[in-house]
Structures are given as C-alpha cells and as structure tokens.
Design a protein around this motif. Sequence first.
Motif, short mmCIF file in Angstrom:
data_model
loop_
_atom_site.label_atom_id
_atom_site.label_comp_id
_atom_site.label_asym_id
_atom_site.label_seq_id
_atom_site.Cartn_x
_atom_site.Cartn_y
_atom_site.Cartn_z
N HIS A 46 11.90 31.44 -34.16
CA HIS A 46 12.12 32.54 -33.24
C HIS A 46 11.57 33.84 -33.81
N MET A 47 11.77 34.09 -35.09
CA MET A 47 11.24 35.31 -35.71
C MET A 47 9.72 35.36 -35.60
N LEU A 48 9.07 34.19 -35.77
CA LEU A 48 7.62 34.14 -35.63
C LEU A 48 7.20 34.49 -34.21
N ILE A 49 7.91 33.92 -33.23
CA ILE A 49 7.59 34.19 -31.82
C ILE A 49 7.82 35.67 -31.50
N VAL A 50 8.92 36.24 -31.98
CA VAL A 50 9.21 37.66 -31.73
C VAL A 50 8.14 38.55 -32.35
N ALA A 51 7.74 38.24 -33.58
CA ALA A 51 6.72 39.04 -34.25
C ALA A 51 5.39 38.98 -33.51
N LEU A 52 4.97 37.76 -33.15
CA LEU A 52 3.71 37.61 -32.43
C LEU A 52 3.76 38.29 -31.07
N SER A 53 4.89 38.14 -30.37
CA SER A 53 5.02 38.76 -29.04
C SER A 53 5.00 40.28 -29.13
N SER A 54 5.65 40.83 -30.17
CA SER A 54 5.66 42.28 -30.35
C SER A 54 4.25 42.81 -30.60
N LEU A 55 3.53 42.14 -31.47
CA LEU A 55 2.14 42.54 -31.73
C LEU A 55 1.29 42.40 -30.48
N TYR A 56 1.55 41.34 -29.75
CA TYR A 56 0.77 41.08 -28.52
C TYR A 56 1.02 42.18 -27.49
N ILE A 57 2.28 42.58 -27.34
CA ILE A 57 2.60 43.65 -26.39
C ILE A 57 1.85 44.93 -26.76
N ALA A 58 1.87 45.26 -28.07
CA ALA A 58 1.25 46.50 -28.52
C ALA A 58 -0.27 46.47 -28.40
N PHE A 59 -0.89 45.40 -28.85
CA PHE A 59 -2.35 45.39 -28.99
C PHE A 59 -3.09 44.76 -27.81
N VAL A 60 -2.39 44.01 -26.97
CA VAL A 60 -3.05 43.39 -25.82
C VAL A 60 -2.51 43.96 -24.50
N LEU A 61 -1.21 43.87 -24.30
CA LEU A 61 -0.65 44.31 -23.02
C LEU A 61 -0.68 45.82 -22.83
N VAL A 62 -0.68 46.57 -23.92
CA VAL A 62 -0.74 48.04 -23.82
C VAL A 62 -2.17 48.55 -24.01
N LEU A 63 -2.80 48.15 -25.11
CA LEU A 63 -4.11 48.72 -25.43
C LEU A 63 -5.22 48.27 -24.47
N THR A 64 -5.20 47.02 -24.04
CA THR A 64 -6.29 46.54 -23.18
C THR A 64 -6.36 47.29 -21.85
N SER A 112 4.68 25.30 -28.66
CA SER A 112 3.22 25.14 -28.59
C SER A 112 2.68 25.75 -27.30
N SER A 113 3.36 25.52 -26.18
CA SER A 113 2.93 26.09 -24.91
C SER A 113 2.98 27.61 -24.95
N HIS A 114 4.04 28.14 -25.55
CA HIS A 114 4.19 29.59 -25.64
C HIS A 114 3.03 30.21 -26.41
N LEU A 115 2.72 29.63 -27.56
CA LEU A 115 1.64 30.17 -28.39
C LEU A 115 0.28 29.97 -27.72
N LEU A 116 0.08 28.82 -27.09
CA LEU A 116 -1.19 28.57 -26.41
C LEU A 116 -1.41 29.56 -25.27
N GLN A 117 -0.33 29.93 -24.57
CA GLN A 117 -0.45 30.90 -23.47
C GLN A 117 -0.95 32.24 -24.01
N LEU A 118 -0.42 32.66 -25.15
CA LEU A 118 -0.84 33.93 -25.73
C LEU A 118 -2.29 33.86 -26.23
N LEU A 119 -2.73 32.69 -26.62
CA LEU A 119 -4.10 32.54 -27.11
C LEU A 119 -5.13 32.36 -26.00
#
Length: 355
Positions: free
Chosen positions: A173-191, A85-92
Amino acid sequence: PAGAVVAVVCIALVLLCWVGIELLVGHAYPVVQVLLTNIQVLAIIASFDLRWTRTLRHLQTALSIVDFDVDFVSPSCLGTWSETSSHLLQLLLPFLFTAVCGLFHAGRAVLRREALDAADVGRSMAAHFVLITMTVFHTLTIRCFQAFSCTPFPDETRYMTHLISVECWSNSHMLIVALSSLYIAFVLVLTPAYSFLSLRWHIRNHSLHSPLAVRMWGWMHSSYEAEWKLWEAVMLFRRFAVALISVLGTPLIKAALTIVTLTAMLAAHVWARPFINARVDQLDFCSICGTILFTLLGMLLYPNITEQGQRWGCTEGDWGEKCRSESTVKAVVAGLALALALLTIVVSLTLAFFV
C-alpha cells in the motif's frame, strides 16, 4: 488453450479499439471528442454502486471499453494477475502508448531507410503522451485517488477499498500511495497545466497555426470558437470532477454531487455554446441532459421504492408475494434507465453523423 487464444484475440481487439479511438481524437474530430467525453462520464456513473440490475451492469462492462480501463483486458486466464498489477499497469498506460509511438516512428525510418530525426520523434512522442493522458485522464484520476481510500473491518484491520487484497499501510500500500502521489503531481497536474498554458501562449502570440502548435495542441482547440479556444479545459474538468466524485462518499452522495456538477456544466454550455459547429453544441447539450436523467433513475434504484419494499427489505430478484410490486417497479425503472442510456447514445450518434 482455446480459452487462452480467445482471451488473446479479445485483448488484441480491445487494444485496437483503443488505438482507433485515440487516432480519431488526435485528428480533432469534434463529434468524436464530445461523444467520448459524455460516454466516459456515463461509464463512470454506471460504476456507482446504485444497485443497478444485471442488465445495467452489463452496460457498465460494455462502456468500460471507452474508459481505457485495463481491468477490461486483465489476462487473468493467461497467468497470475493481481489487482495491484492492474493498478500499476493503468498508471503506466500513457507511457506504454508513448513508447509504442516512438517504436513506430523508429521502425518506419528503418523500413524507409531514412535518417532518424530524434527531435521530430521526440515531438511526436510528447504530443502522443499529452493526447493519451488527456484521453484517459478520468481513469487515471480514479486509480490515483483510490490509493487513499481504506475500509475498516471488524478485526480492526483496514484494507484498500478498491484493492481489497492490499492491507492499508502495508509495504504494498505504501508503494501504491507513493506512486499515486507522484503521479498526481507530475502527470495529472503538470500535463494539463503545461498543455493549457502552452496553448494560451500560442493564442496570445497568434501562432496557433504554426507546425509545432498544430502537432501538439491542434486537437485541443480547432473545434472551438475563437473566444473559447481553451474550452477543452472545461471538458476535461467535467470528466475529472465526476471521476473524483466516484471515489468519495456513499452511492447516493456520489449521484447527487454528479447531478449538481453536470447541471453546472450544462448551464455553462448553454451560456457559451463554444463549438464552431452548432450541431456539436446540440450533441453536447443532449448528451449532458441524458446523463443527468440516467443518474436520477439510478438514484431511484438504490433504496426500496414502494411501501411494501421498505417494510420487508426486499432485495434484487426477490419476486415473492411480498416483494413482487417492488421488483416490478425496479424492473421498470431499470428498463427506463437502460433505454435512456441507449437513446442518449443513439441520439448523439444521429446528431453527430446523420443530421
């Protein structure tokens, strides 16, 4: 009930602190930007498992406030709250702050009985999203790349290194990996890419002082000399590099790579001196030097220092006859590290506000 009330009050105070920090950064105060960058780097280093003493671990907890780390306000005493929950909340977190910004503008329009300008609210929310994402960029980087780190156990199972309750390659774990991968691409790179390319476009077209450019990117360039308007990218890279190092390798490797990175940043700073205000240049120089020395002292705490300590394998808090000298030396080193960290912050504040 009393504990729940205290928890709610503390969480509210931390959230107000976060909002205050973001507002100060958004108003393009160079002193606040430099202080925040260097204290955040110091907080990341303090999180390295370098066998810090109890007092230094308390320092790490205090510094985690400026990291915008939601673990600091995890409401575990108010109900069920997991590491996932903390991991997902941090990304949100950037999206939640942006949503609050939109609600604030809508509420203000309703109270003033004004027509809601959707385009203006959209621009404000976009600017707010960029600001909060860049402010917590290092924490988001750590959380995203932690998703790919697993630790093997003797029974041949593997669990996430930083979310030890999650088995690697399970559904969670697969959910966390998928969300983190998307986050890296669309937030950490694109922003940041969009932000700095847009800023570069405004520089080339001499439109830095247009209302849109000021609202969106004013905080990113107004503190720097004309030839260094994009230096905020270097400041962002400093936090990104140390954050990425924090999820790689052993503690000593992390510390060594951090010293190499900060030394390179120090050399670049001395060469460029990018700030309009010379006092801010001095502030950044002193902060980087103090952080490098703090990391070096942390490296001394990791192994046993004295010959007796190495012979007997002394551990923290062992003041027996065989380990007394080792514990004394480590207490001195830890005291120096704590004093240096506090001195760096005090000197930075002095240079920032009183010199």
